[in-house]
Scaffold this active site. Structure first.
Site, PDB file in Angstrom:
ATOM      1  N   LYS A   1     -18.211  78.976  -7.361  1.00 16.03           N
ATOM      2  CA  LYS A   1     -17.058  79.319  -8.216  1.00 16.03           C
ATOM      3  C   LYS A   1     -16.274  80.421  -7.523  1.00 16.03           C
ATOM      4  CE  LYS A   1     -15.712  80.852 -12.827  1.00 16.03           C
ATOM      5  NZ  LYS A   1     -15.923  80.653 -14.254  1.00 16.03           N
TER       6      LYS A   1
ATOM      7  N   SER B   1      -9.804  81.032 -12.820  1.00 12.63           N
ATOM      8  CA  SER B   1      -8.337  81.156 -12.913  1.00 12.63           C
ATOM      9  C   SER B   1      -7.876  82.575 -12.599  1.00 12.63           C
ATOM     10  CB  SER B   1      -7.809  80.659 -14.256  1.00 12.63           C
ATOM     11  OG  SER B   1      -8.312  81.379 -15.351  1.00 12.63           O
ATOM     12  N   GLY B   2      -8.720  83.568 -12.826  1.00 11.24           N
ATOM     13  CA  GLY B   2      -8.498  84.892 -12.267  1.00 11.24           C
ATOM     14  C   GLY B   2      -7.331  85.703 -12.809  1.00 11.24           C
ATOM     15  N   GLY B   3      -6.747  85.259 -13.922  1.00 13.67           N
ATOM     16  CA  GLY B   3      -5.603  86.001 -14.448  1.00 13.67           C
ATOM     17  C   GLY B   3      -4.282  85.508 -13.885  1.00 13.67           C
TER      18      GLY B   3
ATOM     19  N   ARG C   1      -9.452  82.194 -18.766  1.00 15.85           N
ATOM     20  CA  ARG C   1      -8.156  82.551 -19.321  1.00 15.85           C
ATOM     21  C   ARG C   1      -7.154  81.406 -19.331  1.00 15.85           C
ATOM     22  NH1 ARG C   1      -8.092  88.010 -15.984  1.00 15.85           N
ATOM     23  NH2 ARG C   1      -9.774  86.846 -14.994  1.00 15.85           N
TER      24      ARG C   1
ATOM     25  N   GLU D   1     -20.718  82.722  -8.178  1.00 21.37           N
ATOM     26  CA  GLU D   1     -19.320  83.157  -8.315  1.00 21.37           C
ATOM     27  C   GLU D   1     -19.049  84.469  -7.577  1.00 21.37           C
ATOM     28  OE1 GLU D   1     -17.938  83.875 -12.329  1.00 21.37           O
ATOM     29  OE2 GLU D   1     -15.882  84.176 -11.668  1.00 21.37           O
TER      30      GLU D   1
ATOM     31  N   ARG E   1      -9.907  90.473 -25.597  1.00 15.49           N
ATOM     32  CA  ARG E   1      -9.102  89.275 -25.891  1.00 15.49           C
ATOM     33  C   ARG E   1      -8.673  89.273 -27.373  1.00 15.49           C
ATOM     34  NH1 ARG E   1      -9.595  89.051 -21.029  1.00 15.49           N
ATOM     35  NH2 ARG E   1     -10.770  87.530 -19.804  1.00 15.49           N
TER      36      ARG E   1
HETATM   37  P1  13P Z   1     -11.064  83.265 -15.556  1.00 13.96           P
HETATM   38  O1  13P Z   1     -10.749  81.800 -15.332  1.00 13.96           O
HETATM   39  O2  13P Z   1     -10.387  83.849 -16.731  1.00 13.96           O
HETATM   40  O3  13P Z   1     -10.909  84.054 -14.288  1.00 13.96           O
HETATM   41  O4  13P Z   1     -12.598  83.335 -15.972  1.00 13.96           O
HETATM   42  C1  13P Z   1     -13.521  82.610 -15.280  1.00 13.96           C
HETATM   43  C2  13P Z   1     -14.817  83.299 -15.323  1.00 13.96           C
HETATM   44  O5  13P Z   1     -15.774  82.778 -15.841  1.00 13.96           O
HETATM   45  C3  13P Z   1     -14.931  84.629 -14.682  1.00 13.96           C
HETATM   46  O6  13P Z   1     -16.286  84.939 -14.547  1.00 13.96           O
END
Ligand code: 13P
Length: 338
Positions: free
Chosen positions: A219, A261-263, A295, A177, A33
């Site tokens: 998650k 959010s996953g990108g 993200r 998650e 990042r």
């Molecule tokens: P993102 O929202 O960027 O996908 O990150 C969430 C997260 O904690 C991934 O483990």
């Protein structure tokens, strides 16, 4: 197990209009990042950046908890205040990422399994003493013609459930998650199928390992078209398919879902969360539908900050704006802004 404490924390994390900031990037991820803004990933820069996020005035209206990395939970802010206290003094619950990342799953080409169970019981005890209220473990499921396999799903679900059981034993709410990656050109039906299989396996393992569903959060990824699919489903369809999928495989006793959010681009993921909350009541969705974004909450403030102290105010404003808009989507009241 202190069930009452777990249930209370889980519910507080998914309070109305609020969700979680994921600021638990591992050393490698935060370096990537920072590389993107040409800033060196030193301990001081990481501290300054994260402290800017945590001290942003007013975000406690939208942010219930923050997931930290091991370095941050032990770190002090510039004035010597513990980073954990910067959060908890404002009513934000500190959490901690406890997995140690992924490795290739043996004899399973293209599948990963998450590590971090060794010594976890002792680490959890320490994190609880350091002020954590919750934990996170990320498993990664990829979609291709040959994946996921039932072996891959089982290995990851088993580890997620061990983590969740140990967390609850330590009084910490586990955020479970299983991330179904958006990479690929698959359609939304394929994502639905993989998400359903994943959730079935995860909740089977959680039941076997005696995890209290009322004292955990899920998650997941949303049910979406692959990131490079020719035609990508819009927010209404994403919300409909996600709720339909969860109704098949996610027990009603889980108090809340905190999506990653996953990108996915900011406006797209925020619109999807908004549509989910607009449809939730009509569809009788029994869970709170909230967020745990990394993200999508941090992209704008990271770019505005660019590693310069004089940009702190602009970065804080960018973070506040993303938190406010995401908080609005959490209530089904998101209106896109320029
Ligand atoms: P993102 O929202 O960027 O996908 O990150 C969430 C997260 O904690 C991934 O483990």
């Amino acid at each position: 197990m202190d069930s009452q404490r777990l249930v209370k924390t889980a519910q507080a994390l998914v309070a109305q209009g609020k969700g979680i900031l994921a600021a638990d990037e591992s050393s490698g991820t935060i370096k990537r990042r920072f590389d993107s803004i040409n800033v060196e990933s030193t301990e001081e820069n990481r501290r300054n950046y994260r402290e800017m996020l945590f001290r942003t005035a007013g975000v406690e209206e939208f942010i219930s908890g923050v997931i930290l990395f091991d370095e941050t939970i032990r770190q002090n802010g510039a004035d010597g205040t513990r980073m954990v206290n910067v959060l908890s003094d404002r009513g934000i619950i500190p959490g901690i990422k406890v997995d140690t990342g992924t490795i290739p799953l043996p004899e399973a080409p293209d599948e990963l399994v998450t590590e971090g169970l060794d010594g976890l019981r002792n680490r959890l005890k320490e994190y609880e003493e350091l002020g954590a209220g919750f934990t996170k473990w990320r498993a990664v499921i990829s979609i291709s013609d040959s994946t996921p396999t039932s072996y891959g799903l089982n290995a990851n679900a088993h580890a997620l459930a061990r983590f969740a059981a140990l967390s609850q034993e330590a009084g910490l709410v586990p955020i479970v998650e299983p991330e179904v990656l958006r990479d690929g050109d698959h359609d939304i039906d394929r994502c639905f199928e993989v998400t359903e299989d994943t959730l079935r396996e995860v909740f089977d393992q959680l039941a076997q390992q005696k995890v209290l569903l009322e004292g955990m959060l899920l998650k997941p990824s949303m049910v979406i078209s692959g990131g490079s699919a020719a035609k990508r489903a819009g927010p209404e369809e994403v919300a409909e398919r996600t709720i339909a999928c969860f109704k098949r495989a996610l027990p009603a006793s889980v108090p809340g879902v905190v999506f990653l959010s996953g990108g996915e681009p900011d406006d797209s993921v925020t619109s999807n969360l908004n549509a989910l909350n607009q449809q939730a009541d009509g569809a009788n969705a029994p869970w709170e539908l909230s967020f745990s974004f990394g993200r999508s909450l941090q992209g704008a403030p990271l770019a505005a900050w660019a590693g310069k102290a004089e940009n702190t105010e602009a970065a804080a404003l960018a973070f506040y704006t993303r938190a406010r808009l995401t908080g609005a989507a959490r209530l089904g009241k998101y209106v896109p802004e320029d």
